[in-house]
Design an enzyme around this catalytic site. Sequence first.
Site, PDB file in Angstrom:
ATOM      1  N   HIS A  72       0.844  -1.200   0.000  1.00  0.00           N
ATOM      2  CA  HIS A  72       0.000   0.000   0.000  1.00  0.00           C
ATOM      3  C   HIS A  72       0.878   1.249   0.000  1.00  0.00           C
ATOM      4  O   HIS A  72       1.734   1.409   0.856  1.00  0.00           O
ATOM      5  CB  HIS A  72      -0.925   0.006   1.224  1.00  0.00           C
ATOM      6  CG  HIS A  72      -2.136  -0.862   1.026  1.00  0.00           C
ATOM      7  ND1 HIS A  72      -3.361  -0.556   1.541  1.00  0.00           N
ATOM      8  CD2 HIS A  72      -2.284  -2.014   0.341  1.00  0.00           C
ATOM      9  CE1 HIS A  72      -4.233  -1.496   1.186  1.00  0.00           C
ATOM     10  NE2 HIS A  72      -3.602  -2.394   0.465  1.00  0.00           N
ATOM     11  N   TYR A 201      -9.196   5.659   7.362  1.00  0.00           N
ATOM     12  CA  TYR A 201      -9.361   5.971   8.791  1.00  0.00           C
ATOM     13  C   TYR A 201     -10.347   7.130   8.862  1.00  0.00           C
ATOM     14  O   TYR A 201     -10.062   8.210   8.330  1.00  0.00           O
ATOM     15  CB  TYR A 201      -8.032   6.406   9.412  1.00  0.00           C
ATOM     16  CG  TYR A 201      -7.009   5.299   9.563  1.00  0.00           C
ATOM     17  CD1 TYR A 201      -6.196   4.905   8.504  1.00  0.00           C
ATOM     18  CD2 TYR A 201      -6.838   4.647  10.788  1.00  0.00           C
ATOM     19  CE1 TYR A 201      -5.256   3.894   8.643  1.00  0.00           C
ATOM     20  CE2 TYR A 201      -5.893   3.632  10.942  1.00  0.00           C
ATOM     21  CZ  TYR A 201      -5.114   3.261   9.871  1.00  0.00           C
ATOM     22  OH  TYR A 201      -4.183   2.261  10.027  1.00  0.00           O
ATOM     23  N   PRO A 293      -4.701   0.373  18.578  1.00  0.00           N
ATOM     24  CA  PRO A 293      -4.402  -0.082  17.219  1.00  0.00           C
ATOM     25  C   PRO A 293      -4.504   0.984  16.120  1.00  0.00           C
ATOM     26  O   PRO A 293      -4.205   0.685  14.958  1.00  0.00           O
ATOM     27  CB  PRO A 293      -5.439  -1.197  16.979  1.00  0.00           C
ATOM     28  CG  PRO A 293      -6.514  -0.941  17.958  1.00  0.00           C
ATOM     29  CD  PRO A 293      -5.909  -0.253  19.131  1.00  0.00           C
ATOM     30  N   LYS A 297       0.443  -0.402  14.946  1.00  0.00           N
ATOM     31  CA  LYS A 297       1.833  -0.508  15.402  1.00  0.00           C
ATOM     32  C   LYS A 297       2.159  -1.704  16.298  1.00  0.00           C
ATOM     33  O   LYS A 297       3.343  -2.012  16.491  1.00  0.00           O
ATOM     34  CB  LYS A 297       2.211   0.770  16.167  1.00  0.00           C
ATOM     35  CG  LYS A 297       2.323   1.981  15.280  1.00  0.00           C
ATOM     36  CD  LYS A 297       3.463   1.823  14.294  1.00  0.00           C
ATOM     37  CE  LYS A 297       3.481   2.871  13.223  1.00  0.00           C
ATOM     38  NZ  LYS A 297       3.822   2.367  11.904  1.00  0.00           N
ATOM     39  N   TYR A 385       3.929   6.335  10.163  1.00  0.00           N
ATOM     40  CA  TYR A 385       3.074   5.220   9.730  1.00  0.00           C
ATOM     41  C   TYR A 385       3.889   4.144   9.020  1.00  0.00           C
ATOM     42  O   TYR A 385       3.667   2.951   9.232  1.00  0.00           O
ATOM     43  CB  TYR A 385       1.952   5.747   8.811  1.00  0.00           C
ATOM     44  CG  TYR A 385       0.831   4.731   8.625  1.00  0.00           C
ATOM     45  CD1 TYR A 385      -0.201   4.624   9.557  1.00  0.00           C
ATOM     46  CD2 TYR A 385       0.814   3.880   7.527  1.00  0.00           C
ATOM     47  CE1 TYR A 385      -1.214   3.695   9.405  1.00  0.00           C
ATOM     48  CE2 TYR A 385      -0.194   2.942   7.357  1.00  0.00           C
ATOM     49  CZ  TYR A 385      -1.211   2.857   8.298  1.00  0.00           C
ATOM     50  OH  TYR A 385      -2.211   1.927   8.140  1.00  0.00           O
TER      51      TYR A 385
HETATM   52  P1  RFL Z   1       0.648 -12.044  21.444  1.00  0.00           P
HETATM   53  O1  RFL Z   1       0.282 -12.098  20.017  1.00  0.00           O
HETATM   54  O2  RFL Z   1      -0.393 -11.705  22.419  1.00  0.00           O
HETATM   55  O3  RFL Z   1       1.267 -13.479  21.804  1.00  0.00           O
HETATM   56  C1  RFL Z   1       1.555 -13.860  23.141  1.00  0.00           C
HETATM   57  C2  RFL Z   1       1.451 -15.367  23.225  1.00  0.00           C
HETATM   58  O4  RFL Z   1       1.781 -15.771  24.560  1.00  0.00           O
HETATM   59  C3  RFL Z   1       0.859 -16.771  24.980  1.00  0.00           C
HETATM   60  N1  RFL Z   1       0.804 -16.782  26.451  1.00  0.00           N
HETATM   61  C4  RFL Z   1       1.395 -17.716  27.220  1.00  0.00           C
HETATM   62  N2  RFL Z   1       2.141 -18.781  26.912  1.00  0.00           N
HETATM   63  C5  RFL Z   1       2.601 -19.552  27.931  1.00  0.00           C
HETATM   64  N3  RFL Z   1       2.337 -19.283  29.241  1.00  0.00           N
HETATM   65  C6  RFL Z   1       1.583 -18.222  29.596  1.00  0.00           C
HETATM   66  N4  RFL Z   1       1.326 -17.952  30.879  1.00  0.00           N
HETATM   67  C7  RFL Z   1       1.090 -17.376  28.563  1.00  0.00           C
HETATM   68  N5  RFL Z   1       0.334 -16.250  28.546  1.00  0.00           N
HETATM   69  C8  RFL Z   1       0.174 -15.904  27.271  1.00  0.00           C
HETATM   70  C9  RFL Z   1      -0.449 -16.354  24.341  1.00  0.00           C
HETATM   71  O5  RFL Z   1      -1.359 -17.448  24.231  1.00  0.00           O
HETATM   72  C10 RFL Z   1       0.031 -15.865  22.975  1.00  0.00           C
HETATM   73  O6  RFL Z   1       0.047 -16.890  22.002  1.00  0.00           O
HETATM   74  O7  RFL Z   1       1.872 -11.050  21.719  1.00  0.00           O
HETATM   75  P2  RFL Z   1       3.121 -10.631  20.768  1.00  0.00           P
HETATM   76  O8  RFL Z   1       3.774 -11.849  20.195  1.00  0.00           O
HETATM   77  O9  RFL Z   1       3.905  -9.673  21.572  1.00  0.00           O
HETATM   78  O10 RFL Z   1       2.474  -9.892  19.524  1.00  0.00           O
HETATM   79  C11 RFL Z   1       1.816  -8.650  19.672  1.00  0.00           C
HETATM   80  C12 RFL Z   1       0.689  -8.510  18.638  1.00  0.00           C
HETATM   81  O11 RFL Z   1      -0.125  -9.662  18.702  1.00  0.00           O
HETATM   82  C13 RFL Z   1      -0.156  -7.256  18.873  1.00  0.00           C
HETATM   83  O12 RFL Z   1       0.654  -6.176  19.252  1.00  0.00           O
HETATM   84  C14 RFL Z   1      -0.942  -6.849  17.601  1.00  0.00           C
HETATM   85  O13 RFL Z   1      -1.918  -7.790  17.302  1.00  0.00           O
HETATM   86  C15 RFL Z   1      -1.603  -5.490  17.796  1.00  0.00           C
HETATM   87  N6  RFL Z   1      -2.450  -5.081  16.676  1.00  0.00           N
HETATM   88  C16 RFL Z   1      -1.886  -4.554  15.520  1.00  0.00           C
HETATM   89  N7  RFL Z   1      -0.540  -4.452  15.388  1.00  0.00           N
HETATM   90  C17 RFL Z   1       0.010  -3.995  14.214  1.00  0.00           C
HETATM   91  O14 RFL Z   1       1.248  -3.925  14.131  1.00  0.00           O
HETATM   92  N8  RFL Z   1      -0.761  -3.624  13.127  1.00  0.00           N
HETATM   93  C18 RFL Z   1      -2.121  -3.685  13.188  1.00  0.00           C
HETATM   94  O15 RFL Z   1      -2.767  -3.414  12.181  1.00  0.00           O
HETATM   95  C19 RFL Z   1      -2.738  -4.139  14.420  1.00  0.00           C
HETATM   96  N9  RFL Z   1      -4.064  -4.240  14.540  1.00  0.00           N
HETATM   97  C20 RFL Z   1      -3.832  -5.204  16.762  1.00  0.00           C
HETATM   98  C21 RFL Z   1      -4.629  -4.760  15.670  1.00  0.00           C
HETATM   99  C22 RFL Z   1      -4.445  -5.758  17.901  1.00  0.00           C
HETATM  100  C23 RFL Z   1      -5.815  -5.859  17.959  1.00  0.00           C
HETATM  101  N10 RFL Z   1      -6.365  -6.473  19.112  1.00  0.00           N
HETATM  102  C24 RFL Z   1      -7.343  -7.476  19.067  1.00  0.00           C
HETATM  103  C25 RFL Z   1      -5.755  -6.276  20.403  1.00  0.00           C
HETATM  104  C26 RFL Z   1      -5.998  -4.847  15.738  1.00  0.00           C
HETATM  105  C27 RFL Z   1      -6.600  -5.374  16.877  1.00  0.00           C
HETATM  106  C28 RFL Z   1      -8.110  -5.407  16.900  1.00  0.00           C
HETATM  107  C1  PHB Z   2      -6.345  -4.336  10.499  1.00  0.00           C
HETATM  108  O1  PHB Z   2      -6.392  -4.566   9.274  1.00  0.00           O
HETATM  109  O2  PHB Z   2      -6.710  -5.186  11.339  1.00  0.00           O
HETATM  110  C2  PHB Z   2      -5.873  -3.023  10.967  1.00  0.00           C
HETATM  111  C3  PHB Z   2      -5.358  -2.123  10.042  1.00  0.00           C
HETATM  112  C4  PHB Z   2      -4.921  -0.882  10.464  1.00  0.00           C
HETATM  113  C5  PHB Z   2      -4.995  -0.553  11.803  1.00  0.00           C
HETATM  114  C6  PHB Z   2      -5.473  -1.464  12.724  1.00  0.00           C
HETATM  115  C7  PHB Z   2      -5.921  -2.708  12.315  1.00  0.00           C
HETATM  116  O3  PHB Z   2      -4.575   0.675  12.199  1.00  0.00           O
END
Ligand code: RFL
Ligand code: PHB
Length: 390
Positions: A72, A201, A293, A297, A385
């Site tokens: 993108h 957005y 989110p 990031k 970004y």
């Molecule tokens: P995770 O992915 O939460 O993985 C942690 C893992 O640890 C396990 N765990 C355990 N294992 C053993 N013993 C325990 N006691 C444990 N406790 C937990 C869990 O089961 C899990 O598998 O953390 P990690 O690896 O640091 O990754 C971080 C990302 O997942 C998170 O920052 C992103 O998803 C955030 N996020 C976004 N980030 C972006 O860079 N771009 C995006 O577009 C974006 N969109 C989002 C998002 C997060 C969202 N939500 C649901 C919070 C959109 C959403 C809606």
């Molecule tokens: C997504 O596609 O899940 C998404 C994209 C951009 C954001 C957050 C989430 O800023």
Amino acid sequence: MRHQVVIIGSGPAGLLLGALLHRAGIDTLILERQSRDYVLGRIRAGVLEQGTVDLLHKAGVGARLEREGLVHEGFALNFAGQSLRIDLEDLTGGRTVTVYGQTEVTRDLMDHRDASGAPTVYGAQDVTLHAFDTASPRVSYTRDGVSHDIACDYIAGCDGFHGVSRASVPAAAIEIFERVYPFGWLGVLADVPPCSHELIYAGHDRGFALCSMRSLMRSRYYIQCSVDERLESWSDDRFWDELRRRLDPVAAAHVVTGPSIEKSIAPLRSFVAEPLRFGRLFLAGDAAHIVPPTGAKGLNLAASDVHYLSEALIEAYTEKSAAGLNAYSARALARIWKVERFSWSMTTLLHRFESSSPFERRMQDAEFAYLQASRVARQSMAENYVGLPF
Ligand code: RFL
Ligand code: PHB
């Protein structure tokens, strides 16, 4: 049993760290509380910075991303009925982002790890960290009722916000900085073509909305909702109607509706724990920090932590130098705070805060007007970004 590095958590942070260390000949064990399918079922991030893409290539998992990821070159900001394109490529001298789901990143990393023969224990219960403030740390867990005790050199706490690693550190040794936002995001995934070829957005009086995608046939949409919203009260029809109300008429007219294949509510939070190192325990990713989110990031910040931590551990093993490990916390935190600032500012600009005074609303209007009028302002948004340098 003994491994050089025990990694707790098989999210993107733990898996990417495992891949980079394996490539350098360092032996790791990943302990994951959930099953593999459960981890792959979580729908989360969608936007990868170039630095994250480069790191995935370096880890040896870039092939499918290269084929299927959508590059993108910009995104749109909608505000008070007006639309402004942030031309990432033009504003940053040619840099872009890649749309590729976190689920796919995780799947690629899991497949790669399985093929490499490096061990992962899924369904590891009662993971407990021992003696990480000594030279002989250990991690214990149970699986199928059998207890295991693993000796190691280092522990990487990559177990997300609710994990055990940060919780194992004495409260007096850690400082927490936090803001909890008074709203959440209701997200829907649907197998329909996206309403626009770029992300939108939208800041609107009824609340924020985001149009994103996973592929040319799979859309991801979010709307701001209250924190105590019940998922059951959001039928697909109600979601689509509310989404369209918050978009500009052109985008709204292009929304293709269909049955949701996933629907969930995520709270919004800014959070940083300092420091990231406690003896031989290192925190990385959501275990150490959370961003709302809005700036896309969270996953990218997990990847930059892993970049610093993997370099430090490789240096410790290959050059017998602790310099990188000693510097890890400060190096990672310097970047974390800048990304926290950007995510907070995007959230503040685009969301509707019930508590906002008329003055604060005018500040949002003025900030958007400034972005419209000033290339430098757009450049600053674009620079953040696409991702600050590691
Ligand atoms: P995770 O992915 O939460 O993985 C942690 C893992 O640890 C396990 N765990 C355990 N294992 C053993 N013993 C325990 N006691 C444990 N406790 C937990 C869990 O089961 C899990 O598998 O953390 P990690 O690896 O640091 O990754 C971080 C990302 O997942 C998170 O920052 C992103 O998803 C955030 N996020 C976004 N980030 C972006 O860079 N771009 C995006 O577009 C974006 N969109 C989002 C998002 C997060 C969202 N939500 C649901 C919070 C959109 C959403 C809606
Ligand atoms: C997504 O596609 O899940 C998404 C994209 C951009 C954001 C957050 C989430 O800023």
